[in-house]
Design an enzyme around this catalytic site. Sequence first.
Site, PDB file in Angstrom:
ATOM      1  N   ARG A   1      -7.685  28.894 -30.708  1.00  0.00           N
ATOM      2  CA  ARG A   1      -6.522  29.131 -31.554  1.00  0.00           C
ATOM      3  C   ARG A   1      -6.931  30.110 -32.653  1.00  0.00           C
ATOM      4  O   ARG A   1      -8.007  29.986 -33.250  1.00  0.00           O
ATOM      5  CB  ARG A   1      -6.008  27.826 -32.178  1.00  0.00           C
ATOM      6  CG  ARG A   1      -5.292  26.908 -31.190  1.00  0.00           C
ATOM      7  CD  ARG A   1      -3.940  27.488 -30.801  1.00  0.00           C
ATOM      8  NE  ARG A   1      -3.147  26.593 -29.971  1.00  0.00           N
ATOM      9  CZ  ARG A   1      -3.091  26.628 -28.647  1.00  0.00           C
ATOM     10  NH1 ARG A   1      -3.840  27.511 -27.996  1.00  0.00           N
ATOM     11  NH2 ARG A   1      -2.317  25.798 -27.971  1.00  0.00           N
TER      12      ARG A   1
ATOM     13  N   GLU B   1      -1.170  36.083 -34.948  1.00  0.00           N
ATOM     14  CA  GLU B   1      -0.536  36.662 -33.757  1.00  0.00           C
ATOM     15  C   GLU B   1       0.938  36.233 -33.675  1.00  0.00           C
ATOM     16  O   GLU B   1       1.295  35.131 -34.129  1.00  0.00           O
ATOM     17  CB  GLU B   1      -1.294  36.255 -32.490  1.00  0.00           C
ATOM     18  CG  GLU B   1      -1.296  34.771 -32.181  1.00  0.00           C
ATOM     19  CD  GLU B   1      -2.129  34.440 -30.951  1.00  0.00           C
ATOM     20  OE1 GLU B   1      -1.542  33.880 -30.007  1.00  0.00           O
ATOM     21  OE2 GLU B   1      -3.347  34.729 -30.927  1.00  0.00           O
TER      22      GLU B   1
ATOM     23  N   HIS C   1      -4.390  36.751 -26.268  1.00  0.00           N
ATOM     24  CA  HIS C   1      -4.202  35.323 -25.973  1.00  0.00           C
ATOM     25  C   HIS C   1      -3.938  35.106 -24.482  1.00  0.00           C
ATOM     26  O   HIS C   1      -2.989  34.427 -24.101  1.00  0.00           O
ATOM     27  CB  HIS C   1      -3.045  34.762 -26.810  1.00  0.00           C
ATOM     28  CG  HIS C   1      -3.112  33.272 -26.990  1.00  0.00           C
ATOM     29  ND1 HIS C   1      -2.537  32.640 -28.067  1.00  0.00           N
ATOM     30  CD2 HIS C   1      -3.664  32.284 -26.237  1.00  0.00           C
ATOM     31  CE1 HIS C   1      -2.726  31.330 -27.971  1.00  0.00           C
ATOM     32  NE2 HIS C   1      -3.417  31.091 -26.863  1.00  0.00           N
TER      33      HIS C   1
END
Length: 391
Positions: A209, A243, A260
Site C-alpha cells: 500500500r 495514487e 499498482h
Amino acid sequence: MKILIDENMPYAAELFGQLGEVVTKPGRTLSADDLIDIDALMIRSVTKVNHNLISKANKLQFVGTATAGQDHVDQALLAERGITFTSAPGCNKVGVAEYVLSALMVIGQQQGFSIFDKTIGIIGAGNVGSYLAQCLDALGIPYLLNDPIKEQEGDTRQFHSLEAIKAQCDVITVHTPITKDGEYPTHHLINEAFIDALQPDAILINAARGPVTDNQALKKALQLSQSGLGKKLTAVLDVFEFEPHVDLELLPLLAFATPHIAGYGLEGKARGTTMVFNRYCAFLNIDQAVEASSLLPIAPVPNVSLSRKWDDATLFSLIQLIYDIRKDDALFRRNMVVTKGNEAQMATAFDQMRKNYWDRREYSAITVTGKVGFGVESLAKLGFTVVEDIQ
C-alpha cells in the site's frame, strides 16, 4: 436483482450476469447515487466503501471486493447495516511475489550481483509475504520474516524484529495492509528513521500500500544517494502514497515504478473475481461455483526444455519470459511524464494503465521439461509447470 460491478473486474460481467442484471462503472468514481436500488456491489481496491458511498443504498445486501486487501472497506459499517461482506484473500499473492522476483533479477543484472547472495527481509507474513517466502525457500535464498501480529497470534514460524531486518537484510520488501491504529501501525512504517537505518546498497520494494512508505522521506534519501552524499539506496514502488497522483520528482529516482499492478496477473484477477462470485452464490444458496482456471485462455508463452541444470542465467530467462518489469516501468514513466502539470490527466492515465493492463501470466503458464538432475523440482516449487524427462 441488480449487481453493480467495477468495470475493471475481468470475467465479472459474464459470471454475475448469470445471477441478475449487471451494471458496470469505473470503481474510483462510484457515488452514492450509483447504489440506489443495487442489491450487490462488487469492487476493487480503488473504491472506498464508507458512509458516504452507501448512504443511498436502499437495497444493498452484499459487498464483495475482488482483492486481498480490505482496508478500503468500512466493515464495521457494513455489519451495522446488516450487509454481508467478503474479500479474496491471497488471490494476488503469486503475481506480487513474481513481481518482486522480476525486479530483483533485473536489478541484480544491472548492478552485477546474484539474488542468491542476498538476504531478503519480508515485512508482513500474510498471504503474499508467506508465498514470497515459499518461493525463496524453493530457490534456497535466505530471508527474515517480520510480522509482530502473526507472532503474537501464535504463528510458530521464526520472526525477527524490524531492527534485525534493517541490520541484516540486503533487500526489504513490504507486504502489509495500511493501518494507522493499534500497536503496530503501518502508515509511514518506511519513514526517514527506517531508511537511515538500512544497510549501504540496500534495495527497498513496496508492492503493498502506498502510504506504508513516506514518499517524501524516500525521495530525500534517494536524492542524497544519487548525488553521492548519502548511502546507496535502490527503490522499487508499485504503489504511491497519493495514487493515482504520482510525485514526478520521486519517479526518476526509482529503479522501477509501476501503477499498482504487481498483483495484476490474469490468474490473480480471475481468482479474485471467482472467489467473490462463489461466495455470492453461497450467499444466495445457489450451487454454481466456478474455478478460475476454467476462465483462462491458453498462454501465449513457449514451453521450455532444459539441456542442463539451471543457473542464474536460466532462471533470469525463465522469469523474463513471463514478466519483465522493465516493460511496465517504461510505459508508466512515459504516461506519467506526458501528464506533467495536469493532475486530472495523471489520475486518468494511471487508472487507464490498470484498466487496460496486458494479460500477464504466472509461472505456471510455462511448461519446463528437464531431467531430475537439472533441478526441475526447485522450479516446480517456484510455480512452473514441470515435466520430468525420463529418457
